[in-house]
Scaffold this motif. Structure first.
Motif, PDB file in Angstrom:
ATOM      1  N   THR A  76     -59.176  34.184 -28.299  1.00 37.98           N
ATOM      2  CA  THR A  76     -58.324  34.874 -27.337  1.00 37.98           C
ATOM      3  C   THR A  76     -57.477  35.910 -28.045  1.00 37.98           C
ATOM      4  O   THR A  76     -56.908  35.638 -29.091  1.00 37.98           O
ATOM      5  CB  THR A  76     -57.408  33.865 -26.620  1.00 37.98           C
ATOM      6  N   LYS A  77     -57.394  37.103 -27.461  1.00 43.49           N
ATOM      7  CA  LYS A  77     -56.583  38.172 -28.034  1.00 43.49           C
ATOM      8  C   LYS A  77     -55.290  38.287 -27.233  1.00 43.49           C
ATOM      9  O   LYS A  77     -55.316  38.391 -26.011  1.00 43.49           O
ATOM     10  CB  LYS A  77     -57.334  39.500 -27.990  1.00 43.49           C
ATOM     11  N   ILE A  78     -54.170  38.257 -27.926  1.00 43.93           N
ATOM     12  CA  ILE A  78     -52.862  38.410 -27.295  1.00 43.93           C
ATOM     13  C   ILE A  78     -52.169  39.595 -27.947  1.00 43.93           C
ATOM     14  O   ILE A  78     -52.114  39.691 -29.162  1.00 43.93           O
ATOM     15  CB  ILE A  78     -51.998  37.150 -27.474  1.00 43.93           C
ATOM     16  N   SER A  79     -51.656  40.499 -27.127  1.00 38.91           N
ATOM     17  CA  SER A  79     -50.926  41.638 -27.679  1.00 38.91           C
ATOM     18  C   SER A  79     -49.637  41.846 -26.893  1.00 38.91           C
ATOM     19  O   SER A  79     -49.558  41.540 -25.708  1.00 38.91           O
ATOM     20  CB  SER A  79     -51.781  42.900 -27.660  1.00 38.91           C
ATOM     21  N   LEU A  80     -48.626  42.349 -27.587  1.00 40.22           N
ATOM     22  CA  LEU A  80     -47.339  42.673 -26.975  1.00 40.22           C
ATOM     23  C   LEU A  80     -47.183  44.184 -27.025  1.00 40.22           C
ATOM     24  O   LEU A  80     -47.264  44.785 -28.103  1.00 40.22           O
ATOM     25  CB  LEU A  80     -46.197  41.997 -27.728  1.00 40.22           C
ATOM     26  N   ARG A  81     -46.951  44.789 -25.899  1.00 42.00           N
ATOM     27  CA  ARG A  81     -46.853  46.252 -25.821  1.00 42.00           C
ATOM     28  C   ARG A  81     -45.725  46.764 -26.708  1.00 42.00           C
ATOM     29  O   ARG A  81     -44.597  46.282 -26.662  1.00 42.00           O
ATOM     30  CB  ARG A  81     -46.611  46.664 -24.382  1.00 42.00           C
ATOM     31  N   MET A 136     -45.481  46.505 -29.958  1.00 39.34           N
ATOM     32  CA  MET A 136     -45.242  45.697 -31.159  1.00 39.34           C
ATOM     33  C   MET A 136     -46.475  45.697 -32.052  1.00 39.34           C
ATOM     34  O   MET A 136     -47.598  45.742 -31.574  1.00 39.34           O
ATOM     35  CB  MET A 136     -44.925  44.248 -30.795  1.00 39.34           C
ATOM     36  N   THR A 137     -46.244  45.636 -33.365  1.00 36.61           N
ATOM     37  CA  THR A 137     -47.332  45.483 -34.316  1.00 36.61           C
ATOM     38  C   THR A 137     -47.357  44.033 -34.799  1.00 36.61           C
ATOM     39  O   THR A 137     -46.430  43.271 -34.541  1.00 36.61           O
ATOM     40  CB  THR A 137     -47.146  46.414 -35.529  1.00 36.61           C
ATOM     41  N   GLN A 138     -48.411  43.664 -35.520  1.00 38.42           N
ATOM     42  CA  GLN A 138     -48.530  42.291 -36.020  1.00 38.42           C
ATOM     43  C   GLN A 138     -47.371  41.913 -36.919  1.00 38.42           C
ATOM     44  O   GLN A 138     -46.931  40.772 -36.929  1.00 38.42           O
ATOM     45  CB  GLN A 138     -49.837  42.125 -36.797  1.00 38.42           C
ATOM     46  N   TYR A 168     -50.597  37.586 -45.480  1.00 37.74           N
ATOM     47  CA  TYR A 168     -51.329  38.719 -46.028  1.00 37.74           C
ATOM     48  C   TYR A 168     -51.567  39.797 -44.968  1.00 37.74           C
ATOM     49  O   TYR A 168     -51.271  40.956 -45.177  1.00 37.74           O
ATOM     50  CB  TYR A 168     -52.655  38.243 -46.612  1.00 37.74           C
ATOM     51  N   SER A 169     -52.097  39.395 -43.798  1.00 40.11           N
ATOM     52  CA  SER A 169     -52.445  40.379 -42.771  1.00 40.11           C
ATOM     53  C   SER A 169     -51.426  40.489 -41.654  1.00 40.11           C
ATOM     54  O   SER A 169     -51.427  41.454 -40.905  1.00 40.11           O
ATOM     55  CB  SER A 169     -53.798  40.011 -42.149  1.00 40.11           C
ATOM     56  N   GLY A 170     -50.554  39.486 -41.505  1.00 40.49           N
ATOM     57  CA  GLY A 170     -49.578  39.492 -40.431  1.00 40.49           C
ATOM     58  C   GLY A 170     -50.092  38.882 -39.136  1.00 40.49           C
ATOM     59  O   GLY A 170     -49.331  38.584 -38.248  1.00 40.49           O
ATOM     60  N   GLY A 171     -51.400  38.699 -39.025  1.00 42.66           N
ATOM     61  CA  GLY A 171     -51.991  38.128 -37.811  1.00 42.66           C
ATOM     62  C   GLY A 171     -51.919  36.614 -37.803  1.00 42.66           C
ATOM     63  O   GLY A 171     -51.580  35.975 -38.792  1.00 42.66           O
TER      64      GLY A 171
END
Length: 42
Positions: free
Chosen positions: A12-17, A19-21, A37-40
């Protein structure tokens, strides 16, 4: 917040408008799940 379910190995992909990781902290029971390392988060 945008939630999109993917099929297969992607999960599942979740994103916040707007905002970056690196600006979002994902917690489960008070424990950070973000990858340093990647922030994800998996």
């Amino acid at each position: 917040m945008y939630v999109k379910e993917s099929q297969g190995m992607m999960g599942t992909k979740i994103s916040l408008r707007g905002m970056t990781q690196s600006q979002v902290l994902v917690l489960m029971d008070g424990i950070p799940l973000n990858n340093g390392y990647s922030g994800g988060a998996n």
